[in-house]
Design a protein around this motif. Sequence first.
Motif, PDB file in Angstrom:
ATOM      1  N   THR A   1     154.359  99.099  36.197  1.00  8.78           N
ATOM      2  CA  THR A   1     154.027 100.182  37.120  1.00  8.78           C
ATOM      3  C   THR A   1     153.899 101.506  36.372  1.00  8.78           C
ATOM      4  O   THR A   1     152.977 102.291  36.621  1.00  8.78           O
ATOM      5  CB  THR A   1     155.102 100.313  38.213  1.00  8.78           C
ATOM      6  N   GLY A   2     154.811 101.746  35.443  1.00 10.03           N
ATOM      7  CA  GLY A   2     154.757 102.988  34.681  1.00 10.03           C
ATOM      8  C   GLY A   2     153.543 103.104  33.791  1.00 10.03           C
ATOM      9  O   GLY A   2     153.123 104.214  33.448  1.00 10.03           O
ATOM     10  N   LEU A   3     152.957 101.967  33.433  1.00 10.09           N
ATOM     11  CA  LEU A   3     151.816 101.965  32.513  1.00 10.09           C
ATOM     12  C   LEU A   3     150.475 101.747  33.206  1.00 10.09           C
ATOM     13  O   LEU A   3     149.428 101.944  32.599  1.00 10.09           O
ATOM     14  CB  LEU A   3     152.010 100.877  31.443  1.00 10.09           C
ATOM     15  N   ALA A   4     150.479 101.328  34.469  1.00 13.56           N
ATOM     16  CA  ALA A   4     149.242 100.997  35.175  1.00 13.56           C
ATOM     17  C   ALA A   4     148.389 102.245  35.386  1.00 13.56           C
ATOM     18  O   ALA A   4     148.903 103.355  35.562  1.00 13.56           O
ATOM     19  CB  ALA A   4     149.565 100.355  36.522  1.00 13.56           C
ATOM     20  N   THR A   5     147.066 102.050  35.381  1.00 15.64           N
ATOM     21  CA  THR A   5     146.144 103.183  35.497  1.00 15.64           C
ATOM     22  C   THR A   5     145.188 103.066  36.680  1.00 15.64           C
ATOM     23  O   THR A   5     144.439 103.995  36.937  1.00 15.64           O
ATOM     24  CB  THR A   5     145.320 103.331  34.209  1.00 15.64           C
ATOM     25  N   SER A   6     145.189 101.946  37.393  1.00 13.42           N
ATOM     26  CA  SER A   6     144.308 101.763  38.539  1.00 13.42           C
ATOM     27  C   SER A   6     145.136 101.516  39.784  1.00 13.42           C
ATOM     28  O   SER A   6     146.317 101.159  39.708  1.00 13.42           O
ATOM     29  CB  SER A   6     143.358 100.578  38.312  1.00 13.42           C
ATOM     30  N   LEU A   7     144.518 101.690  40.946  1.00 12.91           N
ATOM     31  CA  LEU A   7     145.239 101.491  42.203  1.00 12.91           C
ATOM     32  C   LEU A   7     145.777 100.071  42.312  1.00 12.91           C
ATOM     33  O   LEU A   7     146.949  99.868  42.629  1.00 12.91           O
ATOM     34  CB  LEU A   7     144.326 101.796  43.386  1.00 12.91           C
ATOM     35  N   TYR A   8     144.936  99.094  42.058  1.00 14.59           N
ATOM     36  CA  TYR A   8     145.388  97.711  42.218  1.00 14.59           C
ATOM     37  C   TYR A   8     146.372  97.321  41.123  1.00 14.59           C
ATOM     38  O   TYR A   8     147.259  96.505  41.346  1.00 14.59           O
ATOM     39  CB  TYR A   8     144.186  96.771  42.258  1.00 14.59           C
ATOM     40  N   GLY A   9     146.231  97.921  39.965  1.00 11.61           N
ATOM     41  CA  GLY A   9     147.216  97.689  38.922  1.00 11.61           C
ATOM     42  C   GLY A   9     148.581  98.218  39.334  1.00 11.61           C
ATOM     43  O   GLY A   9     149.602  97.548  39.166  1.00 11.61           O
ATOM     44  N   ILE A  10     148.603  99.436  39.877  1.00 12.45           N
ATOM     45  CA  ILE A  10     149.864 100.017  40.360  1.00 12.45           C
ATOM     46  C   ILE A  10     150.433  99.177  41.492  1.00 12.45           C
ATOM     47  O   ILE A  10     151.635  98.876  41.526  1.00 12.45           O
ATOM     48  CB  ILE A  10     149.644 101.469  40.823  1.00 12.45           C
ATOM     49  N   ALA A  11     149.579  98.782  42.443  1.00 16.33           N
ATOM     50  CA  ALA A  11     150.040  98.030  43.610  1.00 16.33           C
ATOM     51  C   ALA A  11     150.627  96.679  43.212  1.00 16.33           C
ATOM     52  O   ALA A  11     151.697  96.287  43.696  1.00 16.33           O
ATOM     53  CB  ALA A  11     148.888  97.840  44.597  1.00 16.33           C
ATOM     54  N   LEU A  12     149.950  95.956  42.328  1.00 14.19           N
ATOM     55  CA  LEU A  12     150.442  94.639  41.919  1.00 14.19           C
ATOM     56  C   LEU A  12     151.732  94.760  41.105  1.00 14.19           C
ATOM     57  O   LEU A  12     152.667  93.968  41.281  1.00 14.19           O
ATOM     58  CB  LEU A  12     149.369  93.910  41.115  1.00 14.19           C
ATOM     59  N   ALA A  13     151.774  95.744  40.215  1.00 11.01           N
ATOM     60  CA  ALA A  13     152.981  95.927  39.406  1.00 11.01           C
ATOM     61  C   ALA A  13     154.164  96.333  40.274  1.00 11.01           C
ATOM     62  O   ALA A  13     155.286  95.832  40.096  1.00 11.01           O
ATOM     63  CB  ALA A  13     152.724  96.977  38.318  1.00 11.01           C
ATOM     64  N   TYR A  14     153.926  97.230  41.227  1.00  3.52           N
ATOM     65  CA  TYR A  14     155.005  97.667  42.105  1.00  3.52           C
ATOM     66  C   TYR A  14     155.470  96.515  42.996  1.00  3.52           C
ATOM     67  O   TYR A  14     156.670  96.376  43.278  1.00  3.52           O
ATOM     68  CB  TYR A  14     154.529  98.841  42.961  1.00  3.52           C
ATOM     69  N   ALA A  15     154.540  95.693  43.443  1.00  6.13           N
ATOM     70  CA  ALA A  15     154.913  94.513  44.242  1.00  6.13           C
ATOM     71  C   ALA A  15     155.776  93.564  43.426  1.00  6.13           C
ATOM     72  O   ALA A  15     156.730  92.970  43.946  1.00  6.13           O
ATOM     73  CB  ALA A  15     153.659  93.804  44.746  1.00  6.13           C
ATOM     74  N   LEU A  16     155.459  93.399  42.132  1.00  5.62           N
ATOM     75  CA  LEU A  16     156.273  92.543  41.267  1.00  5.62           C
ATOM     76  C   LEU A  16     157.682  93.107  41.127  1.00  5.62           C
ATOM     77  O   LEU A  16     158.670  92.362  41.200  1.00  5.62           O
ATOM     78  CB  LEU A  16     155.613  92.423  39.888  1.00  5.62           C
TER      79      LEU A  16
END
Length: 426
Positions: free
Chosen positions: A329-344
Amino acid sequence: MNAAPDRRFVLLFMVMFTIAAGNTALQSVLPAIGRELRVRDAWVAAAFSVSALLWVVAAPYWANRSDRQGRRAMVLLGLSGLVASLGLCGLFLAAGINGWIGGATTFFLFIAGRMIYGGLGSAAPPAVQALVAGNTTREERTRALTLLGSAFGLGTIIGPAVAPYLVLGSIAGVTIGLAGPALVGALLGLVMLIVVARLLPADHGMTTQGAATAYPSIGGQSTGASVTAATAPRIEQVGYLDPRVRGWLLIGLIAGHAQAMTGQAIGFLVIDRLNLAPADALQPTGLVLIMGAGAALLVQWGVIPLLNLTPRRLVLTGCATAAVGCALTGLATSLYGIALAYALAAAGFGFARPGFTAGASLAVGPGGQGSVAGKVTSINGASFVLGPSIGVGLYEFVHPLPYLLAAAALIVTIGYATRVLKAGAG
């Protein structure tokens, strides 16, 4: 149960849902509100932390007070606190948005409004528990209270989901904007208050009791400890430093703070990583929060019952999964990247929270269940007092820092759990 108690249960379920959804809906728009009013991110976290602190302090008081003043009176008091808090917060925000008062003054008054929710809103959940317990048999009680507790979990999903659609335009030349979720929430809460006042009967002579409930917050799904605290006897008093539960409680405190740190900063992360205007960030933020809450609930309601893991394995699996999710989540740069990482990350916390709860429970005998459950509930609530301010403070310093620090803390927790918790724990 006959038709009348069934209708009463639905009414009480909606009370719990309203209190949770109203709070989390406002939490989800707080980062955008702060940026719109050009106040420091730390002020936004302070509004959350002060409210959570008052809830943690007041909840046990109201749980005991309901024995003297009646459960119905406490339910009405809690709903009144919700309505007053959301209404005042909405009015203060509208004043700031229209430039009638400055941003700092707006948020100072906003924090004062949030204090009403923290101080009075906590009166309703234990009273609702007691009312449900008083209208169920002993065999039905735990199941009914568990279902009642799920209202908080649903509120953490529905609140952030609907908040972006409650941002309003102008009414009679007055811009409502981001104050919309608070004002609409106050109106819906007022409707619920009127319905409860008309339909909920008096509870004279009732002897059943409820227990303090952890602060309803984004990512703070129920672990069932409040249900145990409301139903189990407190024959034995178990302290926080009791060797049997000390390790479990410490793990819960660390994991809870990691979750609170990362959850409170997520709205700011979405705004900054995607370079969005505050008003344009609400739907993306809502998507991220919904995926996080949904992942946690899926784990708790679906995956854990299927896997039948021991508390130790739940903690280890959860901390490892959450550590990876926080780092990504801290490294993600796109909306879906943030969403998937935060969900994990949320899924990991969904494993860890029931793990430490069950581990602490199994570490003591039947006489200590009520006492331990009360300690677990307080740990869950305390995590959302300082955690948000710590997370946002770190975020202001370096944006990925709260997520990377949370990941590091969880990795250290894995090492601690591996060394301290026995392989057969649970």
